[in-house]
Write a protein that holds these residues in place. Structure first.
Motif, PDB file in Angstrom:
ATOM      1  N   TYR A 281      -7.453   2.522   5.076  1.00  0.00           N
ATOM      2  CA  TYR A 281      -7.255   1.114   4.763  1.00  0.00           C
ATOM      3  C   TYR A 281      -8.594   0.396   4.855  1.00  0.00           C
TER       4      TYR A 281
ATOM      5  N   VAL B 122       0.832  -1.207   0.000  1.00  0.00           N
ATOM      6  CA  VAL B 122       0.000   0.000   0.000  1.00  0.00           C
ATOM      7  C   VAL B 122       0.872   1.265   0.000  1.00  0.00           C
ATOM      8  N   GLU B 123       2.148   1.112   0.380  1.00  0.00           N
ATOM      9  CA  GLU B 123       3.054   2.264   0.410  1.00  0.00           C
ATOM     10  C   GLU B 123       3.585   2.643  -0.971  1.00  0.00           C
TER      11      GLU B 123
ATOM     12  N   TRP C  82      -5.426  -2.780  10.392  1.00  0.00           N
ATOM     13  CA  TRP C  82      -5.189  -1.465   9.771  1.00  0.00           C
ATOM     14  C   TRP C  82      -6.502  -0.733   9.540  1.00  0.00           C
TER      15      TRP C  82
ATOM     16  N   PRO D 198      -5.611   8.226   0.806  1.00  0.00           N
ATOM     17  CA  PRO D 198      -5.838   9.658   1.036  1.00  0.00           C
ATOM     18  C   PRO D 198      -4.550  10.482   1.084  1.00  0.00           C
ATOM     19  N   ARG D 199      -3.434   9.843   1.418  1.00  0.00           N
ATOM     20  CA  ARG D 199      -2.203  10.623   1.551  1.00  0.00           C
ATOM     21  C   ARG D 199      -1.216  10.435   0.405  1.00  0.00           C
ATOM     22  N   TRP D 200      -1.457   9.469  -0.467  1.00  0.00           N
ATOM     23  CA  TRP D 200      -0.565   9.321  -1.622  1.00  0.00           C
ATOM     24  C   TRP D 200      -1.276   8.638  -2.779  1.00  0.00           C
ATOM     25  N   SER D 201      -0.673   8.788  -3.966  1.00  0.00           N
ATOM     26  CA  SER D 201      -1.258   8.216  -5.169  1.00  0.00           C
ATOM     27  C   SER D 201      -0.989   6.710  -5.211  1.00  0.00           C
TER      28      SER D 201
ATOM     29  N   ASP E 246      -6.953   6.427  -4.913  1.00  0.00           N
ATOM     30  CA  ASP E 246      -5.751   6.809  -4.188  1.00  0.00           C
ATOM     31  C   ASP E 246      -5.911   6.564  -2.700  1.00  0.00           C
TER      32      ASP E 246
ATOM     33  N   LEU F 110      -7.402   0.885  12.711  1.00  0.00           N
ATOM     34  CA  LEU F 110      -6.536   2.015  13.034  1.00  0.00           C
ATOM     35  C   LEU F 110      -6.913   3.254  12.241  1.00  0.00           C
TER      36      LEU F 110
ATOM     37  N   TRP G 193       5.280   0.371  -3.310  1.00  0.00           N
ATOM     38  CA  TRP G 193       6.392  -0.401  -3.883  1.00  0.00           C
ATOM     39  C   TRP G 193       5.913  -1.830  -4.119  1.00  0.00           C
TER      40      TRP G 193
ATOM     41  N   SER H 262      -1.316   5.217  -8.349  1.00  0.00           N
ATOM     42  CA  SER H 262      -1.315   4.943  -9.786  1.00  0.00           C
ATOM     43  C   SER H 262      -0.010   4.311 -10.273  1.00  0.00           C
TER      44      SER H 262
END
Lengths: 222, 316
Positions: B259, B135-136, B251, B272-275, B270, B254, B138, B277
């Motif tokens: 999540y 989800v980060e 998650w 909420p804090r990063w894309s 997306d 939390l 990578w 795509s």
């Protein structure tokens, strides 16, 4: 007897450590201390570049580069803000001569952080970058902090200090806003473990509290 | 005449090889090879030193280039062994996954508690090469060793009330020291809808690169759900429960807005804090651009039908 010994020790500590006034000569500052500090300040960058070239930054080098450059912005910011308290508490007024260089390193690492993001993270994908800055609050405030640093960096020379006079001090108060934005930027990207941002936040809080305390005291004296 | 044979009390406890170490000859051999060759330990390791050197390949196999064993085992999200990416590998030796047992509970006809060997014995192991998208942002390509989750679940004969399956990680501060800080609400819990769990793709993994799972990767047994973000693939499982209502997953509890329960890989929704795509493929040179993220991590053909009629923006 014990009391006398204790007061003797306390006085000795005060006289010899807190009131200690080691003042290096002007040439020692210009030709030894500042160049050495300059090189020390470049060590984190050299370490990153070396690691990137030799592939020792682990499985996700871009993440390490982004994180390290960003954290060094915060570290240099807190070090810069510590100069004034350090001068007063340790009675080392000459430390002021190092502040501008440290402040410029805040900007330098902010530029490195920004370049890492634009180049290695987003690979010049401008539409994604604009989307990030507009849509993602943590990037918005990080970007705002970076933009606010630019006028400070541009006016940190003798000519601008003279030209801006009192306004220079007002302008450079922005550093407190930038520091708060910077720590928020770091806090907001954390998923669950807030220990590190909290440490930065507490140090910043301590420095800000010290400043308001000093200001209040000087005002009451006046 | 001096006494040559030491009394038990003369031998310091630090000199005694722990039982788990001397029993595990294979792991010992690996350490010897790893330390003498330093790099590429796995590649250099003779086939006989691996637990499962020659497994058949699964039907669904990603054609992507495999991520190196070094990257797979040194870059982990396993907060039970520390919150930084490198912590789990550093703290891996603190976690002893032997002995291990798994409890199967809830809405099924054949619940029970099993030791690990008995639990995995009925299944023919295969190698499953799957993409893993975190989800980060990578991703990796991992050659797992495991067996079908569906085959395993059917053995316990879930009844008609079994609408969801809930998985729980070991709760034990002494073996998973990260649990002594309340970063997450321990123990870690994950879940799947029963039809997701019965899809042929998800597996119970017991190894990777033909060998037993390293501790930092969720030893001795973990879930792998390749079309969902990595945090759904729960590690070091001790409990499997068939339940009627949607489980409270860690998650999701939390940060419910960040999540979702489903957490299907979806480049159009997306975080909420990063894309979401694009993704950085671990092991690719850092100066290369990221790659595009595929819907359902590229497994749409196998799983898209599970979500027909569902608004995936709402059920993210």
């Amino acid at each position: 007897m014990v009391n006398r010994l204790r007061s003797f020790i306390l006085v000795w500590i005060y006289e010899n450590i807190f009131k200690m006034s080691v003042t290096p000569s002007a040439s020692a500052v210009s030709y030894v201390i500042k160049p050495v500090l300059f090189i020390i300040c470049l060590v984190p960058l050299v370490w990153l570049v070396w690691g990137a070239i030799n592939d020792t930054l682990g499985a996700n080098p871009v993440e390490v580069m982004t994180r390290e450059t960003g954290e060094w912005v915060l570290r240099f910011l807190l070090i810069t803000l510590s100069i004034t308290p350090a001068r007063k508490i340790l009675n080392l007024p000459w430390l002021i001569k190092l502040r501008r260089m440290l402040g410029l390193f805040v900007f330098f690492y902010a530029v490195m952080h920004f370049i890492t993001y634009i180049w290695f993270d987003q690979y010049f994908n401008w539409s994604e970058i604009v989307k990030d800055v507009v849509k993602r609050p943590f990037i918005t405030i990080g970007f705002a902090a970076f933009v606010l640093l630019i006028p400070l960096a541009l006016t940190s020379n003798k000519i601008m200090i003279r030209r801006l006079k009192k306004n220079w001090l007002v302008l450079h108060k922005l550093i407190y806003v930038i520091a708060v934005l910077g720590v928020l930027h770091f806090t907001w990207l954390v998923k669950a473990d807030y220990l590190q941002p909290v440490v930065y936040f507490l140090i910043l809080l301590l420095l800000l509290v010290y400043r308001t305390y000093i200001q209040r005291n000087t005002r009451s004296i006046n | 005449m001096p006494l040559i044979i030491k009394k038990t009390s003369d031998i310091k406890s630090s000199e005694i090889t722990p039982k788990s170490v001397y029993l595990d000859r294979r792991r010992f051999m690996k350490q010897v090879f790893a330390s003498s060759l330093l790099v590429g330990a796995d590649a250099m390791l003779p086939a006989w030193a691996k637990r499962w050197p020659d497994l058949p390949q699964s039907a669904f196999k990603a054609d992507d280039k495999l991520t190196s064993l070094e990257d797979i085992t040194s870059y982990n999200n396993f907060y039970e062994l520390g919150t930084s990416k490198t912590d789990p590998a550093k703290n891996a030796s603190l976690f002893n996954p032997n002995p291990w047992s798994i409890a199967v509970e809830g809405e099924c006809n054949k619940p029970g508690v099993f030791n690990l060997e008995d639990f995995i014995k009925p299944y023919a192991l295969q190698e499953y090469i799957y993409r893993l998208r975190c989800v980060e942002g990578w991703s990796m390509v991992v050659p797992w060793v495991g067996f079908s989750l569906a085959d395993m679940l059917k053995k316990f004969e879930p009844n008609s009330k079994a609408k969801y399956v809930e998985f729980t990680t070991l709760l034990d501060k002494s073996r998973l020291p990260g649990q002594s800080r309340r970063v997450l609400n321990w123990p870690y819990v994950e879940g799947l809808r029963i039809d997701e769990a019965m899809n042929p793709l998800p597996i119970m993994a017991v190894g990777l690169y033909g060998d037993v799972l390293p501790n930092q990767n969720g030893a001795p047994i973990r879930l792998v759900v390749p079309w969902k973000y990595g945090f759904k693939s729960i590690k070091s499982i001790v409990k499997i429960r068939f339940v009627e209502t949607m489980p409270n997953t860690t998650w999701n509890e939390l940060a419910p807005k960040e999540y979702g329960f489903y957490s299907n890989v979806n480049p159009e929704v997306d975080h909420p804090r990063w894309s979401q795509s694009t993704e950085r493929r671990i092991g690719e040179p850092f100066w290369k651009p990221k790659i595009k993220t595929e819907m359902f991590n590229g497994y749409g053909e196998q799983v898209a039908q599970l979500y027909t009629g569902m608004d995936l923006r709402k059920y993210f």
